[in-house]
Enzyme design. Structure first.
Site, PDB file in Angstrom:
ATOM      1  N   LYS A   1      28.828  35.442  40.129  1.00  0.00           N
ATOM      2  CA  LYS A   1      28.638  35.909  41.507  1.00  0.00           C
ATOM      3  C   LYS A   1      27.282  35.476  42.061  1.00  0.00           C
ATOM      4  CE  LYS A   1      32.624  37.942  42.124  1.00  0.00           C
ATOM      5  NZ  LYS A   1      33.576  37.412  43.112  1.00  0.00           N
TER       6      LYS A   1
ATOM      7  N   TYR B   1      30.183  37.858  34.714  1.00  0.00           N
ATOM      8  CA  TYR B   1      30.540  38.177  36.103  1.00  0.00           C
ATOM      9  C   TYR B   1      29.321  38.033  37.024  1.00  0.00           C
ATOM     10  CZ  TYR B   1      32.471  40.965  39.989  1.00  0.00           C
ATOM     11  OH  TYR B   1      32.924  41.401  41.224  1.00  0.00           O
TER      12      TYR B   1
HETATM   13  P1  NAP Z   1      41.706  42.899  42.241  1.00  0.00           P
HETATM   14  O1  NAP Z   1      42.329  44.086  42.889  1.00  0.00           O
HETATM   15  O2  NAP Z   1      41.633  42.821  40.761  1.00  0.00           O
HETATM   16  O3  NAP Z   1      42.431  41.580  42.814  1.00  0.00           O
HETATM   17  C1  NAP Z   1      42.053  40.314  42.354  1.00  0.00           C
HETATM   18  C2  NAP Z   1      42.867  39.252  43.056  1.00  0.00           C
HETATM   19  O4  NAP Z   1      42.443  37.963  42.552  1.00  0.00           O
HETATM   20  C3  NAP Z   1      44.352  39.356  42.797  1.00  0.00           C
HETATM   21  O5  NAP Z   1      45.039  39.093  44.007  1.00  0.00           O
HETATM   22  C4  NAP Z   1      44.625  38.244  41.792  1.00  0.00           C
HETATM   23  O6  NAP Z   1      45.919  37.649  41.919  1.00  0.00           O
HETATM   24  C5  NAP Z   1      43.608  37.217  42.229  1.00  0.00           C
HETATM   25  N1  NAP Z   1      43.319  36.228  41.191  1.00  0.00           N
HETATM   26  C6  NAP Z   1      42.817  36.424  39.947  1.00  0.00           C
HETATM   27  N2  NAP Z   1      42.713  35.252  39.297  1.00  0.00           N
HETATM   28  C7  NAP Z   1      43.167  34.289  40.142  1.00  0.00           C
HETATM   29  C8  NAP Z   1      43.312  32.876  40.055  1.00  0.00           C
HETATM   30  N3  NAP Z   1      42.960  32.215  38.952  1.00  0.00           N
HETATM   31  N4  NAP Z   1      43.788  32.210  41.134  1.00  0.00           N
HETATM   32  C9  NAP Z   1      44.158  32.861  42.258  1.00  0.00           C
HETATM   33  N5  NAP Z   1      44.046  34.203  42.398  1.00  0.00           N
HETATM   34  C10 NAP Z   1      43.564  34.903  41.347  1.00  0.00           C
HETATM   35  O7  NAP Z   1      40.192  42.690  42.747  1.00  0.00           O
HETATM   36  P2  NAP Z   1      39.402  43.275  44.024  1.00  0.00           P
HETATM   37  O8  NAP Z   1      38.696  44.496  43.596  1.00  0.00           O
HETATM   38  O9  NAP Z   1      40.266  43.291  45.219  1.00  0.00           O
HETATM   39  O10 NAP Z   1      38.274  42.149  44.157  1.00  0.00           O
HETATM   40  C11 NAP Z   1      38.390  41.071  45.057  1.00  0.00           C
HETATM   41  C12 NAP Z   1      37.071  40.284  45.037  1.00  0.00           C
HETATM   42  O11 NAP Z   1      35.981  41.151  45.371  1.00  0.00           O
HETATM   43  C13 NAP Z   1      36.749  39.700  43.643  1.00  0.00           C
HETATM   44  O12 NAP Z   1      36.133  38.440  43.816  1.00  0.00           O
HETATM   45  C14 NAP Z   1      35.737  40.686  43.097  1.00  0.00           C
HETATM   46  O13 NAP Z   1      34.892  40.104  42.147  1.00  0.00           O
HETATM   47  C15 NAP Z   1      34.991  41.092  44.360  1.00  0.00           C
HETATM   48  N6  NAP Z   1      34.305  42.376  44.253  1.00  0.00           N
HETATM   49  C16 NAP Z   1      35.019  43.519  44.039  1.00  0.00           C
HETATM   50  C17 NAP Z   1      34.338  44.727  43.947  1.00  0.00           C
HETATM   51  C18 NAP Z   1      35.041  46.031  43.737  1.00  0.00           C
HETATM   52  O14 NAP Z   1      34.345  47.043  43.581  1.00  0.00           O
HETATM   53  N7  NAP Z   1      36.346  46.078  43.724  1.00  0.00           N
HETATM   54  C19 NAP Z   1      32.937  44.745  44.057  1.00  0.00           C
HETATM   55  C20 NAP Z   1      32.257  43.555  44.267  1.00  0.00           C
HETATM   56  C21 NAP Z   1      32.965  42.370  44.372  1.00  0.00           C
HETATM   57  P3  NAP Z   1      47.141  38.034  40.912  1.00  0.00           P
HETATM   58  O15 NAP Z   1      47.402  39.479  41.199  1.00  0.00           O
HETATM   59  O16 NAP Z   1      48.241  37.154  41.302  1.00  0.00           O
HETATM   60  O17 NAP Z   1      46.601  37.795  39.527  1.00  0.00           O
END
Ligand code: NAP
Length: 242
Positions: free
Chosen positions: A156, A152
């Site tokens: 990133k 990861y």
């Molecule tokens: P999440 O709730 O797990 O949602 C992930 C989203 O990505 C879902 O809509 C999922 O769609 C989609 N996805 C996964 N694989 C995919 C693919 N191959 N093609 C198209 N869509 C895909 O994650 P989140 O926490 O909102 O995170 C969103 C972003 O922020 C990510 O890039 C994550 O790494 C980053 N981030 C998050 C955090 C945190 O603390 N949450 C911190 C730093 C960075 P489906 O539901 O249809 O699978």
């Protein structure tokens, strides 16, 4: 504020992407909702209730043909691609000694190659328009590294290098590209973490709270609006990385 502008948000079915989609819709953008496996029917209900302008596309961004279809659907449906927000991402955490090669590749393929795929197709439209905004969601893990997240963190960190290269390559055509590095945001990606881990994470956040999805969405809106920022990484992390 974004009337007539088309914004594509990858991974908009839940979490941060869902909030970004709703925030742009409230500001009158045409929103392209991308999802992969979970069709966000309740999000459509929300958009319909307020008469927001949207379309949705099922596409796996790690597959070049899917990314191309997503971008061309946006162009055909709304006539332009003005803002691309690369938010889709996954984690498959484990210590490096135990990490299966497949888990390393899956995370790189979606988080990094998927971001490359959508930028490749969207930028060809933006180049003809001579304008565009690209925002890539990286992570504090990409800035600091993180034990148990070699795949990861590498993906990133790669997104940051990609962001700066795209910013340099496309600036002369009035296309800006920036990254956001969220810290700990309360979503389904972070909810499985144990309360012990959450407690110790909280101690590393100077502002003493976890971030919300709207904290990240607000940063996307700021970056989409300010036309003199490119090639930057904005931390939305309560001070975790400083
Ligand atoms: P999440 O709730 O797990 O949602 C992930 C989203 O990505 C879902 O809509 C999922 O769609 C989609 N996805 C996964 N694989 C995919 C693919 N191959 N093609 C198209 N869509 C895909 O994650 P989140 O926490 O909102 O995170 C969103 C972003 O922020 C990510 O890039 C994550 O790494 C980053 N981030 C998050 C955090 C945190 O603390 N949450 C911190 C730093 C960075 P489906 O539901 O249809 O699978």
């Amino acid at each position: 504020m974004f009337e007539g502008k088309t914004v594509i948000i990858t991974g908009a079915s839940r979490g941060i992407g869902r909030a970004v989609a709703l925030n742009f819709a409230q500001l009158k953008a045409n929103v392209v909702i991308n999802y992969n496996s979970n069709e966000p029917v309740n999000l459509y209900g929300e958009f319909d209730r307020y008469n927001y302008s949207y379309t949705s596309v099922k596409a796996d961004i790690s597959i070049a043909g899917d990314a191309e279809r997503l971008v061309s659907h946006a162009k055909q449906h709304f006539g332009s691609v003005d803002i691309l927000i690369n938010n889709a991402g996954i984690t498959k955490d484990s210590l490096i000694m135990r990490m299966p090669e497949k888990d390393f590749c899956d995370v790189i393929n979606i988080n990094l190659k998927g971001t490359f795929n959508t930028i490749k197709y969207a930028s060809s439209i933006m180049l003809k328009q001579r304008s565009g905004v690209i925002i890539n969601i990286s992570s504090v893990s990409g800035l600091t590294g993180n034990a148990g997240q070699a795949n990861y963190a590498a993906s990133k960190a790669g997104v940051i290098g990609l962001t700066k290269s795209v910013a340099r390559e496309l600036a002369s055509r009035n296309i800006r590209c920036n990254a956001i590095a969220p810290g700990f945001i309360d979503t389904s990606m972070t909810s499985p973490l144990s309360s012990n881990i959450k407690d110790s994470l909280l101690k590393s956040i100077p502002l003493n709270r976890f971030g919300t999805v709207d904290d990240v969405a607000n940063a996307c809106i700021f970056l989409a609006q300010n036309n003199y920022i490119t090639g930057q990484v904005i931390s939305i992390d309560g001070g975790m990385y400083m």
